[in-house]
Motif scaffolding. Structure first.
Motif, PDB file in Angstrom:
ATOM      1  N   ARG A   8       0.813  -1.233   0.000  1.00  0.00           N
ATOM      2  CA  ARG A   8       0.000   0.000   0.000  1.00  0.00           C
ATOM      3  C   ARG A   8       0.838   1.271   0.000  1.00  0.00           C
ATOM      4  NH1 ARG A   8      -5.654  -0.157   1.107  1.00  0.00           N
ATOM      5  NH2 ARG A   8      -5.339   2.058   1.356  1.00  0.00           N
ATOM      6  N   LEU A  11       1.747   2.318  -4.062  1.00  0.00           N
ATOM      7  CA  LEU A  11       0.740   2.205  -5.106  1.00  0.00           C
ATOM      8  C   LEU A  11       0.900   3.345  -6.110  1.00  0.00           C
ATOM      9  CD1 LEU A  11      -2.339   1.336  -2.870  1.00  0.00           C
ATOM     10  CD2 LEU A  11      -0.972  -0.233  -4.259  1.00  0.00           C
ATOM     11  N   CYS A  12       0.515   3.089  -7.335  1.00  0.00           N
ATOM     12  CA  CYS A  12       0.569   4.094  -8.412  1.00  0.00           C
ATOM     13  C   CYS A  12      -0.849   4.469  -8.809  1.00  0.00           C
ATOM     14  CB  CYS A  12       1.299   3.521  -9.624  1.00  0.00           C
ATOM     15  SG  CYS A  12       2.995   3.067  -9.301  1.00  0.00           S
ATOM     16  N   ALA A  13      -1.033   5.696  -9.246  1.00  0.00           N
ATOM     17  CA  ALA A  13      -2.345   6.145  -9.718  1.00  0.00           C
ATOM     18  C   ALA A  13      -2.473   5.869 -11.216  1.00  0.00           C
ATOM     19  CB  ALA A  13      -2.528   7.617  -9.434  1.00  0.00           C
ATOM     20  N   GLU A  14      -3.519   5.130 -11.582  1.00  0.00           N
ATOM     21  CA  GLU A  14      -3.834   4.849 -12.988  1.00  0.00           C
ATOM     22  C   GLU A  14      -5.352   4.859 -13.142  1.00  0.00           C
ATOM     23  OE1 GLU A  14      -1.213   1.767 -15.081  1.00  0.00           O
ATOM     24  OE2 GLU A  14      -1.354   1.022 -13.019  1.00  0.00           O
ATOM     25  N   LEU A  18      -5.838   3.634  -7.322  1.00  0.00           N
ATOM     26  CA  LEU A  18      -4.501   3.260  -6.855  1.00  0.00           C
ATOM     27  C   LEU A  18      -4.239   1.810  -7.247  1.00  0.00           C
ATOM     28  CD1 LEU A  18      -4.642   4.874  -3.311  1.00  0.00           C
ATOM     29  CD2 LEU A  18      -3.506   5.769  -5.368  1.00  0.00           C
ATOM     30  N   THR A  19      -3.075   1.542  -7.864  1.00  0.00           N
ATOM     31  CA  THR A  19      -2.809   0.203  -8.381  1.00  0.00           C
ATOM     32  C   THR A  19      -1.420  -0.295  -8.007  1.00  0.00           C
ATOM     33  OG1 THR A  19      -1.883   0.958 -10.484  1.00  0.00           O
ATOM     34  CG2 THR A  19      -4.269   0.633 -10.414  1.00  0.00           C
ATOM     35  N   GLN A  20      -1.298  -1.608  -8.054  1.00  0.00           N
ATOM     36  CA  GLN A  20      -0.005  -2.281  -7.980  1.00  0.00           C
ATOM     37  C   GLN A  20      -0.023  -3.355  -9.052  1.00  0.00           C
ATOM     38  OE1 GLN A  20       1.463  -3.671  -4.130  1.00  0.00           O
ATOM     39  NE2 GLN A  20       2.211  -5.526  -5.143  1.00  0.00           N
ATOM     40  N   GLU A  40     -10.606   4.276  -2.665  1.00  0.00           N
ATOM     41  CA  GLU A  40     -10.999   4.747  -1.340  1.00  0.00           C
ATOM     42  C   GLU A  40     -12.486   5.113  -1.352  1.00  0.00           C
ATOM     43  OE1 GLU A  40      -8.066   7.822  -0.888  1.00  0.00           O
ATOM     44  OE2 GLU A  40      -6.604   6.401  -0.053  1.00  0.00           O
ATOM     45  N   THR A  45     -13.085   5.368 -10.661  1.00  0.00           N
ATOM     46  CA  THR A  45     -12.114   5.290 -11.742  1.00  0.00           C
ATOM     47  C   THR A  45     -12.528   6.262 -12.836  1.00  0.00           C
ATOM     48  OG1 THR A  45     -13.290   3.517 -12.903  1.00  0.00           O
ATOM     49  CG2 THR A  45     -11.620   2.847 -11.279  1.00  0.00           C
ATOM     50  N   ASP A  97     -12.423   0.885   1.910  1.00  0.00           N
ATOM     51  CA  ASP A  97     -11.750   0.716   0.616  1.00  0.00           C
ATOM     52  C   ASP A  97     -12.432  -0.390  -0.182  1.00  0.00           C
ATOM     53  OD1 ASP A  97      -9.869   2.622   1.257  1.00  0.00           O
ATOM     54  OD2 ASP A  97      -8.230   1.189   1.565  1.00  0.00           O
TER      55      ASP A  97
END
Length: 120
Positions: A8, A11-14, A18-20, A40, A45, A97
């Motif tokens: 957590r 994580l990257c924003a895509e 938030l993603t991994q 959250e 999205t 979440d």
């Protein structure tokens, strides 16, 4: 065996979530890609479409999923299939979440996988 845990803190924003991502994973050769996604409470999205096939697997929380104008509840244990070109969006309508795992693929990924397997 190798286990990768959800991180957590990195994580990257895509697409507004938030993603991994699953890849890169040097020991793993797959004809697909995947990612954990966390929304959250109240987050959504970005509505989008792409050329890949996609499956979403809801792991926890309460959300809605819309696809080409059709809105449906999307909760833990649900799986959604999205064909290429279909505009879709997830909205976390709960107070926790919303977590899901996304898997996507296209013919080029399958061809790359087959070429690696054939070369062995």
């Amino acid at each position: 065996m190798e286990i990768r845990s959800l991180d957590r803190d990195n994580l990257c924003a895509e697409y507004g979530v938030l993603t991994q991502r699953l890849l890169p994973w040097p020991q793993l050769n797959t004809p697909f890609e995947g990612a954990w996604a966390i929304l959250e409470p109240g987050a959504s999205t970005t509505p989008h479409a792409h050329h890949e096939f996609e499956i979403f697997i809801a792991a926890s929380g309460t959300a809605t999923i819309s696809s080409d104008g059709k809105l449906s509840p999307f909760v833990a244990g649900d799986t959604a299939y999205l064909p290429p070109g279909e505009t879709h969006q997830i909205v976390n309508v709960g107070d926790e979440d919303f977590r899901m795992y996304s898997v996507w693929w296209d013919p080029q990924m399958t061809e790359r996988y087959q070429s690696v397997i054939s070369a062995r």
